[in-house]
Structures are given as C-alpha cells and as structure tokens.
Write a protein that holds these residues in place. Structure first.
Motif, PDB file in Angstrom:
ATOM      1  N   GLN A   1      71.839  -1.624   7.319  1.00 22.25           N
ATOM      2  CA  GLN A   1      72.053  -2.839   8.107  1.00 22.25           C
ATOM      3  C   GLN A   1      70.789  -3.692   8.163  1.00 22.25           C
ATOM      4  OE1 GLN A   1      73.794  -1.963  11.989  1.00 22.25           O
ATOM      5  NE2 GLN A   1      72.916  -3.837  12.855  1.00 22.25           N
ATOM      6  N   GLY A   2      69.671  -3.162   7.675  1.00 24.51           N
ATOM      7  CA  GLY A   2      68.423  -3.910   7.712  1.00 24.51           C
ATOM      8  C   GLY A   2      67.556  -3.599   8.908  1.00 24.51           C
ATOM      9  N   ILE A   3      67.894  -2.519   9.633  1.00 22.79           N
ATOM     10  CA  ILE A   3      67.081  -2.079  10.769  1.00 22.79           C
ATOM     11  C   ILE A   3      65.957  -1.203  10.232  1.00 22.79           C
ATOM     12  CG2 ILE A   3      67.071  -0.943  13.014  1.00 22.79           C
ATOM     13  CD1 ILE A   3      68.921  -3.440  12.747  1.00 22.79           C
ATOM     14  N   GLN A   4      64.728  -1.581  10.522  1.00 23.83           N
ATOM     15  CA  GLN A   4      63.567  -0.842  10.029  1.00 23.83           C
ATOM     16  C   GLN A   4      63.278   0.373  10.919  1.00 23.83           C
ATOM     17  OE1 GLN A   4      60.449  -3.980   8.601  1.00 23.83           O
ATOM     18  NE2 GLN A   4      61.386  -4.748  10.485  1.00 23.83           N
ATOM     19  N   GLN A   5      62.559   1.345  10.353  1.00 28.77           N
ATOM     20  CA  GLN A   5      62.214   2.554  11.090  1.00 28.77           C
ATOM     21  C   GLN A   5      60.743   2.899  10.875  1.00 28.77           C
ATOM     22  OE1 GLN A   5      65.043   5.577   9.804  1.00 28.77           O
ATOM     23  NE2 GLN A   5      66.725   4.096   9.903  1.00 28.77           N
ATOM     24  N   ALA A   6      60.076   3.274  11.946  1.00 30.79           N
ATOM     25  CA  ALA A   6      58.672   3.686  11.886  1.00 30.79           C
ATOM     26  C   ALA A   6      58.487   4.877  12.818  1.00 30.79           C
ATOM     27  CB  ALA A   6      57.748   2.535  12.286  1.00 30.79           C
ATOM     28  N   TYR A   7      57.367   5.575  12.636  1.00 27.81           N
ATOM     29  CA  TYR A   7      57.139   6.812  13.388  1.00 27.81           C
ATOM     30  C   TYR A   7      55.755   6.834  14.024  1.00 27.81           C
ATOM     31  CZ  TYR A   7      61.369   8.401  11.116  1.00 27.81           C
ATOM     32  OH  TYR A   7      62.685   8.497  10.697  1.00 27.81           O
ATOM     33  N   VAL A   8      55.708   7.398  15.202  1.00 25.33           N
ATOM     34  CA  VAL A   8      54.461   7.789  15.863  1.00 25.33           C
ATOM     35  C   VAL A   8      54.592   9.275  16.164  1.00 25.33           C
ATOM     36  CG1 VAL A   8      54.168   5.507  16.886  1.00 25.33           C
ATOM     37  CG2 VAL A   8      55.335   7.300  18.186  1.00 25.33           C
ATOM     38  N   THR A   9      53.493   9.905  16.522  1.00 26.42           N
ATOM     39  CA  THR A   9      53.542  11.302  16.967  1.00 26.42           C
ATOM     40  C   THR A   9      52.870  11.399  18.330  1.00 26.42           C
ATOM     41  OG1 THR A   9      53.376  12.105  14.685  1.00 26.42           O
ATOM     42  CG2 THR A   9      52.931  13.689  16.444  1.00 26.42           C
ATOM     43  N   LEU A  10      53.622  11.819  19.331  1.00 27.91           N
ATOM     44  CA  LEU A  10      53.059  12.140  20.643  1.00 27.91           C
ATOM     45  C   LEU A  10      53.608  13.499  21.043  1.00 27.91           C
ATOM     46  CD1 LEU A  10      52.436   9.958  23.748  1.00 27.91           C
ATOM     47  CD2 LEU A  10      53.634  12.134  24.000  1.00 27.91           C
ATOM     48  N   HIS A  11      52.702  14.455  21.209  1.00 23.43           N
ATOM     49  CA  HIS A  11      53.122  15.806  21.576  1.00 23.43           C
ATOM     50  C   HIS A  11      53.383  15.869  23.079  1.00 23.43           C
ATOM     51  CE1 HIS A  11      52.583  17.123  17.588  1.00 23.43           C
ATOM     52  NE2 HIS A  11      51.280  17.280  17.611  1.00 23.43           N
ATOM     53  N   VAL A  12      54.653  15.960  23.429  1.00 25.79           N
ATOM     54  CA  VAL A  12      55.055  15.976  24.841  1.00 25.79           C
ATOM     55  C   VAL A  12      54.457  17.204  25.511  1.00 25.79           C
ATOM     56  CG1 VAL A  12      57.004  15.779  26.411  1.00 25.79           C
ATOM     57  CG2 VAL A  12      57.211  14.922  24.059  1.00 25.79           C
ATOM     58  N   GLY A  13      53.752  16.991  26.623  1.00 28.21           N
ATOM     59  CA  GLY A  13      53.003  18.081  27.229  1.00 28.21           C
ATOM     60  C   GLY A  13      53.399  18.375  28.659  1.00 28.21           C
ATOM     61  N   VAL A  14      52.428  18.806  29.437  1.00 27.72           N
ATOM     62  CA  VAL A  14      52.685  19.311  30.785  1.00 27.72           C
ATOM     63  C   VAL A  14      53.221  18.236  31.712  1.00 27.72           C
ATOM     64  CG1 VAL A  14      50.355  18.902  31.663  1.00 27.72           C
ATOM     65  CG2 VAL A  14      51.731  20.762  32.615  1.00 27.72           C
ATOM     66  N   GLY A  15      52.965  16.964  31.420  1.00 28.42           N
ATOM     67  CA  GLY A  15      53.461  15.896  32.263  1.00 28.42           C
ATOM     68  C   GLY A  15      54.968  15.944  32.445  1.00 28.42           C
ATOM     69  N   THR A  16      55.666  16.458  31.433  1.00 24.73           N
ATOM     70  CA  THR A  16      57.119  16.593  31.510  1.00 24.73           C
ATOM     71  C   THR A  16      57.528  17.551  32.631  1.00 24.73           C
ATOM     72  OG1 THR A  16      57.377  16.150  29.159  1.00 24.73           O
ATOM     73  CG2 THR A  16      59.152  17.348  30.209  1.00 24.73           C
ATOM     74  N   PHE A  17      56.684  18.531  32.925  1.00 26.07           N
ATOM     75  CA  PHE A  17      57.014  19.565  33.913  1.00 26.07           C
ATOM     76  C   PHE A  17      56.395  19.283  35.276  1.00 26.07           C
ATOM     77  CE2 PHE A  17      57.072  21.401  29.704  1.00 26.07           C
ATOM     78  CZ  PHE A  17      58.280  22.074  29.684  1.00 26.07           C
ATOM     79  N   ARG A  18      55.631  18.217  35.389  1.00 23.93           N
ATOM     80  CA  ARG A  18      54.922  17.927  36.619  1.00 23.93           C
ATOM     81  C   ARG A  18      55.531  16.708  37.308  1.00 23.93           C
ATOM     82  NH1 ARG A  18      52.988  22.455  36.859  1.00 23.93           N
ATOM     83  NH2 ARG A  18      50.794  22.982  36.662  1.00 23.93           N
ATOM     84  N   PRO A  19      56.193  16.878  38.449  1.00 24.66           N
ATOM     85  CA  PRO A  19      56.754  15.721  39.152  1.00 24.66           C
ATOM     86  C   PRO A  19      55.658  14.881  39.783  1.00 24.66           C
ATOM     87  CG  PRO A  19      56.989  17.701  40.477  1.00 24.66           C
ATOM     88  CD  PRO A  19      56.433  18.146  39.151  1.00 24.66           C
ATOM     89  N   VAL A  20      55.976  13.624  40.018  1.00 27.42           N
ATOM     90  CA  VAL A  20      55.085  12.775  40.816  1.00 27.42           C
ATOM     91  C   VAL A  20      55.173  13.257  42.255  1.00 27.42           C
ATOM     92  CG1 VAL A  20      54.613  10.423  41.591  1.00 27.42           C
ATOM     93  CG2 VAL A  20      55.437  10.828  39.256  1.00 27.42           C
ATOM     94  N   GLU A  21      54.033  13.501  42.875  1.00 26.18           N
ATOM     95  CA  GLU A  21      54.019  14.047  44.235  1.00 26.18           C
ATOM     96  C   GLU A  21      53.429  13.094  45.256  1.00 26.18           C
ATOM     97  OE1 GLU A  21      51.930  17.708  43.718  1.00 26.18           O
ATOM     98  OE2 GLU A  21      53.709  18.801  43.032  1.00 26.18           O
ATOM     99  N   ALA A  22      52.603  12.146  44.810  1.00 25.20           N
ATOM    100  CA  ALA A  22      51.963  11.212  45.739  1.00 25.20           C
ATOM    101  C   ALA A  22      52.973  10.166  46.206  1.00 25.20           C
ATOM    102  CB  ALA A  22      50.779  10.534  45.064  1.00 25.20           C
TER     103      ALA A  22
END
Length: 357
Positions: free
Chosen positions: A209-230
């Motif tokens: 369809q003409g939609i371009q694709q590109a990639y980055v790499t970000l290793h999902v870390g501990v932030g995923t398991f840490r809720p905002v508490e403040a």
C-alpha cells in the motif's frame, strides 16, 4: 485547573472488570479489535487487520524490534532454600541486575545454583553470586560463573522462562505468542505489546500500500513492573532502559516528514525511543540509556500518531497516551472500550491514535 488535575496520580484511575483482562491473544493476531481515535472527537470500532484503511501511502510505521528473553529463572541457595530471580539488564559481561525473591534473605555473597531444564543441554547448572545491591530498583547484581566465551544470554533458554506480566495468570498462550513477529534483538523482559497484533501478511499488505516501515530497539525493562507511586506524577523517576536508533531510521523519518507523510509509533516504547533521539532539539541517531517520562504538557518532537494497547490504571503508559490525546478523553475512551467489551492489557486489543499529536 486541568493542568493540575493532570499531575495527580489519582486522575489516572479507572475500574476494569477482571474478565476483560486478556489471558490469551486472539488468533490470528490481526483479528484483535482496533479502536480508531480520530483527530476530532470521533472514534470507530474496527479490527486490526483494517489498519491500512487509516494510513496513507508515504506514512511511516516505526516498530521496536526488541526480543523478550527468558528472564525468569528458578534456583536455590546452597542451603536448599528456593530462589526466584527476574533478570533486568546486563551491567557488564555475565553480571546482571535482577529482582530477587525472597529479597531480604539474599545478602551480598550469597550463592545461588540454577539447574538447567534441558537434560540434553551443554551446561547442567549455573552458579551465581550476589555481589551488590541496587538501591533504585531494590534488586541485586549477580555474577554468573560461565566460561568467558559464553554469555549468559546465549544459554538462557535452557534455564529461564518468559516473564509474563502478573495479571496474565490463566493463559494457554505459547512463548512465541509473547513475541512480535519481527522480534530480532534479545534483551527485553517484557514485550512491546502494541506490536503483537501484526502478522507477516498484514506487514506485506501495508508495504504494498506504500506504508513504510522502520525499526528502533528499546529493551523494555523494570519500568514495566514499577507503578507510578508519587501522587504528584511529575516527581516520578523512570528507570533507565537501553535503546538504539540507526542513522538509516533517522533518515527515513526525516524523509517522511519532508514529503508530508506521518510518523506512527507502534507502541509506547517506540514513542519513548523516538522522542529520546530528539531531546537535544535535533533528531539524531542514538545509542544509550533513556529514562524519558512523557505526561500531559509534553512538547512532541517526532511522533505524529500512535498504535497502543489499553494500559493499567495509574501507569506511566496511560500518562504517555494522555499526553497525546488528553487525559479526560482517554478515560472517556477507556470507558467506551469497557462498555463494548474490549480486551485489555498485553494480550488485549489496540487503539490507533490518528495523526493529531
């Protein structure tokens, strides 16, 4: 007044019926539902395989090609007491930061033995020693005893398992269903879940369809398991995650914008990677850590639109999406999704936020 409300953690709460927490992904992946958010106040109920209906030739999708590692490992102290660890990131060769259970009883100098679950593997067990504490995460730094030419990540499949989020507790999914079809670079401890909806066939159709694709790499870390508490979310400190963006991806983004196309980030991790690369005011290749925290009031530099899942109440991910479309509008849309029985969280349905950021 609204700006003050947007700063409060309690302003990002909503009630979700437990049965709407998806335990297993839809098959095929692209048959999940898609709530399309228009630039005005409109929205549409669609399905993910219809994504191409809302993109234009010349638009660019930016994916995070990180791959989840089998980061949850079970072992025992030399006394026989059981231990569970969750690897977070490698600090130096075969020295890893990890969350540990039971944390209080694992002091510096403690040795842990991890048996292989593959009887035909080359290594039957690995010993690790706790060499330091990490105050920010509450974790421990472990040194794994392996030959110098064998990195832990190379043999991890024989010892660990994929660390599914704690709210996925009754799944029939396979490990590969918690990987994107384009996952390439090992290092994440959680999947970039917006990408789980893509199939090779959908990617091919979008390319045609003409939609371009590109990639980055970000290793999902501990932030995923840490809720905002403040309660004042602006005081929240994100944990660092490693990312890299190549010059080829930067060039493609700049060419897309120059030609009038829109840049769509596939997932909040792609958002954070792209916006990190432009923090100096100029979009540049980047390799290193990021702890960027995006919440309402953020001045966008790169991203025009976003594909994302439905996120946990009070999470930094909800705050990021609120920065794109407004907190109250997001809460209203979540309520619409709940009433229409959308599936939430990692294995759930998706939203497309069309170009409006």
């Amino acid at each position: 007044m609204d700006a003050n409300i947007d700063r409060l953690l309690t302003s990002y709460h909503y009630d979700l019926p437990e049965e709407l927490i998806a335990q297993t992904p839809v098959v095929p992946r692209d048959r999940s539902r898609l709530l399309v958010i228009e630039p005005d106040e409109g929205y549409q109920h669609r399905h993910f395989h219809e994504l191409g209906d809302f993109l234009e030739p010349g638009d660019l999708l930016v994916f995070n090609d990180t791959r989840v590692i089998p980061a949850r490992i079970y072992g025992a102290k030399t006394t026989g007491a059981p231990v569970e660890i969750l690897l977070l990131s490698e600090r130096e060769h075969n020295c890893w930061l990890a969350l540990v259970k039971p944390g209080r009883k694992l002091k510096i100098g403690t040795q842990i033995v991890f048996p292989s679950h593959d009887p035909h593997g080359k290594i039957s067990q690995i010993t690790a020693t706790i060499i330091d504490r990490d105050e920010q995460t509450g974790g421990r730094l472990l040194r794994f005893e392996l030959p110098d030419d064998i990195p832990l990540i190379q043999v991890l499949a024989d010892f660990g398992e994929l660390p599914l989020p704690p709210y996925i507790n009754a799944t029939t999914s396979t490990p590969e269903q918690y990987q994107t079809v384009y996952a390439k670079v090992p290092g994440a401890v959680a999947a970039p879940t917006a990408g789980l909806h893509f199939t090779p066939e959908l990617l091919d159709r979008l390319t045609a369809q003409g939609i371009q694709q590109a990639y980055v790499t970000l290793h999902v870390g501990v932030g995923t398991f840490r809720p905002v508490e403040a309660e004042d979310i602006t005081t929240h400190k994100m944990h660092h995650e490693w990312l890299t963006i190549s010059s080829e991806t930067i060039d493609l983004i700049q060419a897309t914008k120059a030609s009038g196309g829109k840049v769509y980030a596939v997932g909040t991790t792609a958002v954070r990677a792209l916006e990190t690369a432009a923090q100096t005011g100029e979009l540049l290749p980047y390799s290193g850590d990021t702890n960027i925290f995006i919440y309402p009031g953020y001045q966008w530099r790169v991203v025009d639109g976003l594909i994302t899942n439905f996120h946990l109440p009070g999470s930094s991910l909800m705050m990021l999406v609120s920065a794109a479309i407004g907190r109250q509008r997001l809460l209203d849309l979540y309520q619409i999704a709940i009433e229409d029985r959308y599936r939430f969280y990692s294995f759930g349905d998706a939203m497309l936020i069309r170009s409006q950021i």
